[in-house]
Scaffold this motif. Structure first.
Motif, PDB file in Angstrom:
ATOM      1  N   MET A   6      10.418  11.483  20.850  1.00 10.80           N
ATOM      2  CA  MET A   6      11.133  10.335  21.379  1.00 10.80           C
ATOM      3  C   MET A   6      10.312   9.500  22.369  1.00 10.80           C
ATOM      4  SD  MET A   6      13.822   8.608  20.887  1.00 10.80           S
ATOM      5  CE  MET A   6      14.716   9.762  19.851  1.00 10.80           C
ATOM      6  N   PRO A   7       9.558  10.119  23.311  1.00  9.38           N
ATOM      7  CA  PRO A   7       8.756   9.278  24.207  1.00  9.38           C
ATOM      8  C   PRO A   7       7.758   8.406  23.462  1.00  9.38           C
ATOM      9  CG  PRO A   7       8.903  11.510  25.050  1.00  9.38           C
ATOM     10  CD  PRO A   7       9.465  11.540  23.661  1.00  9.38           C
ATOM     11  N   LEU A   8       7.059   8.997  22.496  1.00 12.70           N
ATOM     12  CA  LEU A   8       6.069   8.243  21.721  1.00 12.70           C
ATOM     13  C   LEU A   8       6.751   7.163  20.888  1.00 12.70           C
ATOM     14  CD1 LEU A   8       3.033   8.123  20.968  1.00 12.70           C
ATOM     15  CD2 LEU A   8       3.575   9.626  19.049  1.00 12.70           C
ATOM     16  N   TYR A   9       7.884   7.478  20.301  1.00 14.54           N
ATOM     17  CA  TYR A   9       8.608   6.528  19.458  1.00 14.54           C
ATOM     18  C   TYR A   9       9.080   5.318  20.262  1.00 14.54           C
ATOM     19  CZ  TYR A   9      12.283   4.751  16.340  1.00 14.54           C
ATOM     20  OH  TYR A   9      13.081   3.957  15.555  1.00 14.54           O
ATOM     21  N   LEU A  10       9.614   5.575  21.457  1.00 16.72           N
ATOM     22  CA  LEU A  10      10.166   4.484  22.257  1.00 16.72           C
ATOM     23  C   LEU A  10       9.087   3.642  22.934  1.00 16.72           C
ATOM     24  CD1 LEU A  10      13.187   6.307  23.953  1.00 16.72           C
ATOM     25  CD2 LEU A  10      13.263   4.683  22.061  1.00 16.72           C
ATOM     26  N   VAL A  11       8.085   4.311  23.525  1.00 13.76           N
ATOM     27  CA  VAL A  11       7.076   3.592  24.300  1.00 13.76           C
ATOM     28  C   VAL A  11       6.005   2.987  23.396  1.00 13.76           C
ATOM     29  CG1 VAL A  11       5.309   3.827  26.090  1.00 13.76           C
ATOM     30  CG2 VAL A  11       7.503   4.983  26.344  1.00 13.76           C
ATOM     31  N   THR A  12       5.500   3.773  22.443  1.00 11.99           N
ATOM     32  CA  THR A  12       4.437   3.288  21.566  1.00 11.99           C
ATOM     33  C   THR A  12       4.994   2.548  20.361  1.00 11.99           C
ATOM     34  OG1 THR A  12       3.040   5.124  22.252  1.00 11.99           O
ATOM     35  CG2 THR A  12       2.416   3.969  20.236  1.00 11.99           C
ATOM     36  N   GLY A  13       6.003   3.143  19.705  1.00 14.67           N
ATOM     37  CA  GLY A  13       6.533   2.532  18.490  1.00 14.67           C
ATOM     38  C   GLY A  13       7.346   1.277  18.739  1.00 14.67           C
ATOM     39  N   LEU A  14       8.238   1.330  19.752  1.00 10.11           N
ATOM     40  CA  LEU A  14       9.106   0.190  20.037  1.00 10.11           C
ATOM     41  C   LEU A  14       8.614  -0.660  21.202  1.00 10.11           C
ATOM     42  CD1 LEU A  14      12.664   1.765  19.603  1.00 10.11           C
ATOM     43  CD2 LEU A  14      11.247   0.606  17.904  1.00 10.11           C
ATOM     44  N   GLY A  15       7.607  -0.203  21.930  1.00 13.67           N
ATOM     45  CA  GLY A  15       7.015  -0.980  23.001  1.00 13.67           C
ATOM     46  C   GLY A  15       7.878  -1.138  24.237  1.00 13.67           C
ATOM     47  N   LEU A  16       8.707  -0.138  24.547  1.00 13.09           N
ATOM     48  CA  LEU A  16       9.528  -0.219  25.749  1.00 13.09           C
ATOM     49  C   LEU A  16       8.676  -0.052  27.001  1.00 13.09           C
ATOM     50  CD1 LEU A  16      12.758   1.844  24.946  1.00 13.09           C
ATOM     51  CD2 LEU A  16      12.444  -0.630  24.878  1.00 13.09           C
ATOM     52  N   SER A  17       9.085  -0.711  28.089  1.00 12.24           N
ATOM     53  CA  SER A  17       8.411  -0.555  29.369  1.00 12.24           C
ATOM     54  C   SER A  17       8.785   0.792  29.974  1.00 12.24           C
ATOM     55  CB  SER A  17       8.828  -1.670  30.323  1.00 12.24           C
ATOM     56  OG  SER A  17      10.202  -1.527  30.659  1.00 12.24           O
ATOM     57  N   PRO A  18       8.030   1.279  30.983  1.00 13.12           N
ATOM     58  CA  PRO A  18       8.427   2.526  31.653  1.00 13.12           C
ATOM     59  C   PRO A  18       9.837   2.467  32.224  1.00 13.12           C
ATOM     60  CG  PRO A  18       6.166   1.983  32.220  1.00 13.12           C
ATOM     61  CD  PRO A  18       6.704   0.813  31.439  1.00 13.12           C
ATOM     62  N   LEU A  19      10.246   1.303  32.773  1.00 16.45           N
ATOM     63  CA  LEU A  19      11.602   1.192  33.303  1.00 16.45           C
ATOM     64  C   LEU A  19      12.634   1.294  32.185  1.00 16.45           C
ATOM     65  CD1 LEU A  19      13.512   0.732  35.648  1.00 16.45           C
ATOM     66  CD2 LEU A  19      13.199  -1.738  35.355  1.00 16.45           C
ATOM     67  N   GLY A  20      12.365   0.612  31.054  1.00 19.34           N
ATOM     68  CA  GLY A  20      13.277   0.701  29.923  1.00 19.34           C
ATOM     69  C   GLY A  20      13.353   2.109  29.365  1.00 19.34           C
ATOM     70  N   PHE A  21      12.196   2.768  29.299  1.00 19.66           N
ATOM     71  CA  PHE A  21      12.199   4.152  28.835  1.00 19.66           C
ATOM     72  C   PHE A  21      12.945   5.050  29.817  1.00 19.66           C
ATOM     73  CE2 PHE A  21      10.255   8.388  28.977  1.00 19.66           C
ATOM     74  CZ  PHE A  21      10.596   8.821  27.703  1.00 19.66           C
TER      75      PHE A  21
END
Length: 383
Positions: A6-21
């Motif tokens: 999930m961390p890789l999917y959200l941050v790398t795959g979907l490009g979420l910011s640290p705050l969004g993550f």
């Protein structure tokens, strides 16, 4: 499997910011708190309710795994994760109540350790399967979500068909009167001094605990590991948890469960300290942090439930365990938001240093509150 990617999917795959993550990670870890009390209360209402409510919670989470195949935006993923964690909230307290009611008080630490060890076996195998699927498939995330849903459904079937549920009323348990039932009666458990102190300390320490996902992202970025290796980082935590869960649970039965709970946070504090200094390149630098992380969970996760069960009356065991878990989950939800905001504003170094300092202060405060200065802590009666 899903937690590992999930961390890789959200941050790398979907490009979420640290705050969004941090917001989504907070939902993942904190949404269960909103229904945990409901699960505990429903499970305590006589008959075979503990097993029924636990099965409903596991089933709801299993249904959410294939839904991740259909959503690809932050808000929709957040909604699915919230439903998934709703299932976790429903099942956790009834499941732990089943364990405590089936175990002699002197063996509770070992019993919860055995459960956590088996649970961690799945957590150990999950990242391996997720890593293999990401490596072998082109659209790897969808494959992980699909396979995870099938395995979750199988787990629900095993629970329904093979796990015995409690029959009849709890031995020696008085059923609450009409005036004692309801949410007021549930919150009234906090009148028990021992439970009130334990819940407060669990929440205070949870507020300063960096979430697993953030911790793995910190390690991955500090070492410069390729993104596809991120799902392997939970393996170190899970392996240490698996090996140490039963021995540390047995140790909690001997030296005191609250004492070991605080010792686990001291181990986590050492792990954060190691992250504040430059890690050695390669796995030799990261393994000590992961081992300490796993030891922290082995010394705290089931041990906290066993410590709470010592204080609670059998007829309200599920509700009381839910109270403790709710306080801790809400605190971790808040902690994820704060850590994500600190990361976005000032970077990883200041965020981790702040969390480390806060954890040190809160651990010292919890030692004072729980009065663990020297003597062994035994089962506490309500006062």
């Amino acid at each position: 499997m899903v937690t590992a990617i999930m961390p890789l999917y959200l941050v790398t795959g979907l490009g979420l910011s640290p705050l969004g993550f941090g917001f989504l990670d907070g939902i993942y870890n904190g949404a269960s708190a909103l229904v945990r009390l409901l699960g505990g209360r429903l499970g305590d209402q006589g008959g075979n309710r503990h097993k029924t409510v636990a099965a409903a919670g596991y089933g709801l989470s299993a249904l959410c795994k294939p839904l991740l195949l259909l959503v690809h935006t932050g808000p929709l993923i957040g909604a699915v994760l919230a439903v998934d964690r709703t299932g976790k909230g429903l099942r956790t307290a009834p499941r732990d109540a089943m364990i405590s009611l089936a175990t002699e008080p002197a063996q509770r630490g070992r019993a919860f350790g055995a459960h956590r060890a088996m649970d961690t076996t799945g957590a150990l195998l999950g990242p391996l399967v997720a890593f293999a699927l990401l490596y072998l498939t082109v659209d790897g995330y969808d494959a992980v979500f699909a396979v995870s849903g099938c395995i979750a459904a199988l787990g629900v079937l095993i629970l329904l068909l093979f796990v015995p549920g409690h029959r009849g009323t709890v031995p020696g348990a008085a059923r609450p009167s009409g005036q004692e039932r309801g949410w007021r009666a549930a919150l009234g458990l906090l009148r028990l001094r021992g439970l009130r102190r334990l819940t407060g300390c669990a929440a205070l320490l949870g507020l300063t605990t960096v979430s697993d996902s953030f911790l793995y992202l910190l390690i991955q970025r500090q070492l410069g590991l390729p993104g596809h290796l991120l799902p392997l980082l939970p393996l170190g935590t899970a392996a240490a948890f698996l090996v140490l869960a039963v021995p540390l649970g047995a140790a909690a039965d001997r030296i005191g469960r609250r004492r070991l709970f605080l010792m686990g946070h001291l181990l986590l504090l050492v792990g954060y300290g190691l992250l504040l200094v430059p890690l050695s390149a390669g796995w030799t630098g990261v393994l000590p942090v992961l081992v300490l992380h796993g030891a922290f969970y082995a010394a705290t996760d089931g041990v906290l439930a066993a410590a709470a069960a010592d204080i609670l009356p059998p007829a309200q065991r599920g509700t009381g365990l839910a109270l403790v878990g709710t306080g801790q989950a809400l605190a971790r939800f808040t902690g994820s938001l704060v850590f994500g905001a600190l990361w976005s504003a000032w970077g990883t170094g200041i965020a981790l240093a702040t969390a480390t300092g806060a954890l040190a202060v809160c651990t010292a405060a919890a030692m004072v509150v729980l009065r663990l200065s020297g003597s062994r802590v035994t089962t506490e009666s309500a006062s």
